[in-house]
Design a protein around this motif. Structure first.
Motif, PDB file in Angstrom:
ATOM      1  N   ARG A 143       0.848  -1.196   0.000  1.00 18.89           N
ATOM      2  CA  ARG A 143       0.000   0.000   0.000  1.00 18.89           C
ATOM      3  C   ARG A 143       0.880   1.241   0.000  1.00 18.89           C
ATOM      4  N   ASN A 144       0.538   2.188  -0.847  1.00 21.77           N
ATOM      5  CA  ASN A 144       1.266   3.453  -0.921  1.00 21.77           C
ATOM      6  C   ASN A 144       0.368   4.547  -0.360  1.00 21.77           C
ATOM      7  N   TYR A 145       0.800   5.127   0.747  1.00 26.58           N
ATOM      8  CA  TYR A 145      -0.052   6.102   1.428  1.00 26.58           C
ATOM      9  C   TYR A 145      -0.315   7.344   0.580  1.00 26.58           C
ATOM     10  N   LEU A 146       0.590   7.657  -0.368  1.00 22.45           N
ATOM     11  CA  LEU A 146       0.399   8.841  -1.197  1.00 22.45           C
ATOM     12  C   LEU A 146      -0.827   8.715  -2.099  1.00 22.45           C
ATOM     13  N   TYR A 147      -1.189   7.492  -2.455  1.00 23.18           N
ATOM     14  CA  TYR A 147      -2.316   7.266  -3.343  1.00 23.18           C
ATOM     15  C   TYR A 147      -3.550   6.763  -2.601  1.00 23.18           C
ATOM     16  N   ASP A 148      -3.349   6.290  -1.374  1.00 19.43           N
ATOM     17  CA  ASP A 148      -4.473   5.774  -0.585  1.00 19.43           C
ATOM     18  C   ASP A 148      -4.834   6.799   0.488  1.00 19.43           C
ATOM     19  N   ARG A 149      -5.757   7.681   0.158  1.00 24.84           N
ATOM     20  CA  ARG A 149      -6.115   8.767   1.076  1.00 24.84           C
ATOM     21  C   ARG A 149      -6.787   8.259   2.350  1.00 24.84           C
ATOM     22  N   SER A 150      -7.315   7.046   2.329  1.00 27.72           N
ATOM     23  CA  SER A 150      -7.967   6.508   3.529  1.00 27.72           C
ATOM     24  C   SER A 150      -6.970   6.323   4.674  1.00 27.72           C
ATOM     25  N   LEU A 151      -5.686   6.211   4.348  1.00 28.64           N
ATOM     26  CA  LEU A 151      -4.659   6.033   5.372  1.00 28.64           C
ATOM     27  C   LEU A 151      -4.278   7.347   6.045  1.00 28.64           C
ATOM     28  N   TRP A 152      -4.623   8.455   5.436  1.00 32.46           N
ATOM     29  CA  TRP A 152      -4.162   9.750   5.919  1.00 32.46           C
ATOM     30  C   TRP A 152      -4.727  10.103   7.290  1.00 32.46           C
ATOM     31  N   THR A 153      -5.915   9.639   7.580  1.00 33.57           N
ATOM     32  CA  THR A 153      -6.544   9.972   8.864  1.00 33.57           C
ATOM     33  C   THR A 153      -6.675   8.771   9.789  1.00 33.57           C
ATOM     34  N   SER A 154      -6.386   7.579   9.278  1.00 32.38           N
ATOM     35  CA  SER A 154      -6.608   6.379  10.091  1.00 32.38           C
ATOM     36  C   SER A 154      -5.350   5.828  10.745  1.00 32.38           C
ATOM     37  N   VAL A 155      -4.179   6.201  10.280  1.00 30.22           N
ATOM     38  CA  VAL A 155      -2.940   5.607  10.791  1.00 30.22           C
ATOM     39  C   VAL A 155      -2.277   6.492  11.837  1.00 30.22           C
ATOM     40  N   CYS A 156      -1.983   7.734  11.476  1.00 31.79           N
ATOM     41  CA  CYS A 156      -1.300   8.642  12.407  1.00 31.79           C
ATOM     42  C   CYS A 156      -2.290   9.191  13.433  1.00 31.79           C
ATOM     43  N   LEU A 157      -1.984   8.965  14.717  1.00 25.90           N
ATOM     44  CA  LEU A 157      -2.847   9.444  15.787  1.00 25.90           C
ATOM     45  C   LEU A 157      -2.429  10.829  16.283  1.00 25.90           C
ATOM     46  N   GLU A 158      -1.150  11.115  16.207  1.00 24.73           N
ATOM     47  CA  GLU A 158      -0.606  12.399  16.681  1.00 24.73           C
ATOM     48  C   GLU A 158       0.693  12.689  15.920  1.00 24.73           C
ATOM     49  N   PRO A 159       0.903  13.928  15.477  1.00 25.69           N
ATOM     50  CA  PRO A 159       0.010  15.093  15.500  1.00 25.69           C
ATOM     51  C   PRO A 159      -1.200  14.872  14.596  1.00 25.69           C
ATOM     52  N   SER A 160      -2.242  15.619  14.871  1.00 28.62           N
ATOM     53  CA  SER A 160      -3.417  15.549  14.013  1.00 28.62           C
ATOM     54  C   SER A 160      -3.054  16.117  12.634  1.00 28.62           C
ATOM     55  N   LYS A 161      -3.574  15.505  11.597  1.00 28.28           N
ATOM     56  CA  LYS A 161      -3.284  15.895  10.218  1.00 28.28           C
ATOM     57  C   LYS A 161      -1.788  15.839   9.902  1.00 28.28           C
ATOM     58  N   ALA A 162      -1.085  14.887  10.525  1.00 25.52           N
ATOM     59  CA  ALA A 162       0.361  14.751  10.310  1.00 25.52           C
ATOM     60  C   ALA A 162       0.685  14.437   8.857  1.00 25.52           C
ATOM     61  N   VAL A 163      -0.134  13.601   8.231  1.00 29.06           N
ATOM     62  CA  VAL A 163       0.132  13.202   6.846  1.00 29.06           C
ATOM     63  C   VAL A 163      -0.066  14.388   5.899  1.00 29.06           C
ATOM     64  N   VAL A 164      -1.145  15.127   6.107  1.00 31.92           N
ATOM     65  CA  VAL A 164      -1.421  16.289   5.254  1.00 31.92           C
ATOM     66  C   VAL A 164      -0.304  17.315   5.372  1.00 31.92           C
ATOM     67  N   TRP A 165       0.128  17.575   6.598  1.00 30.52           N
ATOM     68  CA  TRP A 165       1.213  18.538   6.849  1.00 30.52           C
ATOM     69  C   TRP A 165       2.496  18.094   6.152  1.00 30.52           C
ATOM     70  N   HIS A 166       2.823  16.827   6.321  1.00 34.52           N
ATOM     71  CA  HIS A 166       4.037  16.253   5.747  1.00 34.52           C
ATOM     72  C   HIS A 166       4.011  16.323   4.217  1.00 34.52           C
ATOM     73  N   VAL A 167       2.927  15.862   3.621  1.00 32.47           N
ATOM     74  CA  VAL A 167       2.818  15.833   2.160  1.00 32.47           C
ATOM     75  C   VAL A 167       2.807  17.236   1.580  1.00 32.47           C
ATOM     76  N   ALA A 168       2.069  18.143   2.214  1.00 34.81           N
ATOM     77  CA  ALA A 168       1.933  19.503   1.684  1.00 34.81           C
ATOM     78  C   ALA A 168       3.275  20.222   1.622  1.00 34.81           C
ATOM     79  N   PHE A 169       4.029  20.191   2.711  1.00 32.28           N
ATOM     80  CA  PHE A 169       5.251  20.992   2.757  1.00 32.28           C
ATOM     81  C   PHE A 169       6.439  20.310   2.079  1.00 32.28           C
ATOM     82  N   PHE A 170       6.514  18.984   2.130  1.00 32.81           N
ATOM     83  CA  PHE A 170       7.595  18.327   1.390  1.00 32.81           C
ATOM     84  C   PHE A 170       7.327  18.356  -0.115  1.00 32.81           C
ATOM     85  N   SER A 171       6.066  18.312  -0.514  1.00 32.30           N
ATOM     86  CA  SER A 171       5.743  18.489  -1.936  1.00 32.30           C
ATOM     87  C   SER A 171       6.102  19.899  -2.389  1.00 32.30           C
ATOM     88  N   THR A 172       5.860  20.866  -1.512  1.00 35.50           N
ATOM     89  CA  THR A 172       6.254  22.253  -1.806  1.00 35.50           C
ATOM     90  C   THR A 172       7.760  22.358  -1.999  1.00 35.50           C
TER      91      THR A 172
END
Length: 206
Positions: free
Chosen positions: A146-175
């Motif tokens: 499974r690739n988390y970049l393509y499976d959006r269901s993992l973005w909110t179900s895996v990381c418990l803390e920080p909240s929205k950790a995946v979104v933060w990580h993807v947004a700024f490293f993609s930038t």
């Protein structure tokens, strides 16, 4: 047809514009890396040492940031002095191109690896082993099939803390990836512009 003086003037203007563009990109790269040190703008993760290794490496600060900013300053300088000292300006252009190239490449590679491995966060490891319920780590690094970049269901179900950790990580490293690619493009344009400026200065003198 454009004369050599007109080409030289355009080349100097181009250098000043490229220097300004690279300098602006370097500030955005530094800003993106700083944001990665403060997930959800929370300082406690940094003070507790719970920041991922790629963000702590700071390639957006010293690579795509400081190194490119220094190169951008040198590039802008060549736009003002190329007419009087073309050979010296060409040497500065080569040095600045190499410096910016190295900084942008380091930032690009580090950000790409960070996107591949995923964010550093607290996750439930009970499905992986029975020794511990929660821990901080890289839950997506060795996730099978499974690739988390393509499976959006993992973005909110895996990381418990920080909240929205995946979104933060993807947004700024993609930038950072996009900024470093832009920097590499600007460096290539600067190198071509410097070669043309040097050739035109010799032709003008002859």
């Amino acid at each position: 047809m454009l004369s050599f003086p007109h080409v030289m003037a355009c080349s100097r203007t181009c250098s000043r514009f490229l220097g300004l563009s690279l300098g602006t990109a370097s500030l955005f790269a530094a800003g993106a890396n700083i944001a990665l040190l403060f997930p959800n703008w929370d300082m406690t993760y940094l003070t507790r040492g719970l920041i991922g290794k790629h963000a702590m490496l700071g390639s957006g600060l010293w690579g795509g940031g400081f190194m490119v900013l220094v190169a951008a300053t040198l590039i802008s300088m060549t736009g003002y002095f190329r007419k009087s000292t073309p050979c010296l300006c060409m040497l500065i252009a080569l040095l600045s191109s190499g410096l910016a190239l190295l900084g942008a490449l380091v930032c690009f590679v580090t950000s790409g690896v960070a996107l591949k491995e995923g964010p550093f966060c607290m996750f439930d490891v009970s499905s992986f082993n029975q020794t511990q319920a929660w821990k901080f780590g890289y839950p997506f690094k060795d996730l099978p099939n499974r690739n988390y970049l393509y499976d959006r269901s993992l973005w909110t179900s895996v990381c418990l803390e920080p909240s929205k950790a995946v979104v933060w990580h993807v947004a700024f490293f993609s930038t950072l990836v996009c900024i470093s690619l832009l920097q590499l493009l600007l460096v290539a344009i600067h190198f071509i512009n410097s070669i043309l400026g040097l050739l035109c200065s010799f032709c003008e003198k002859s």
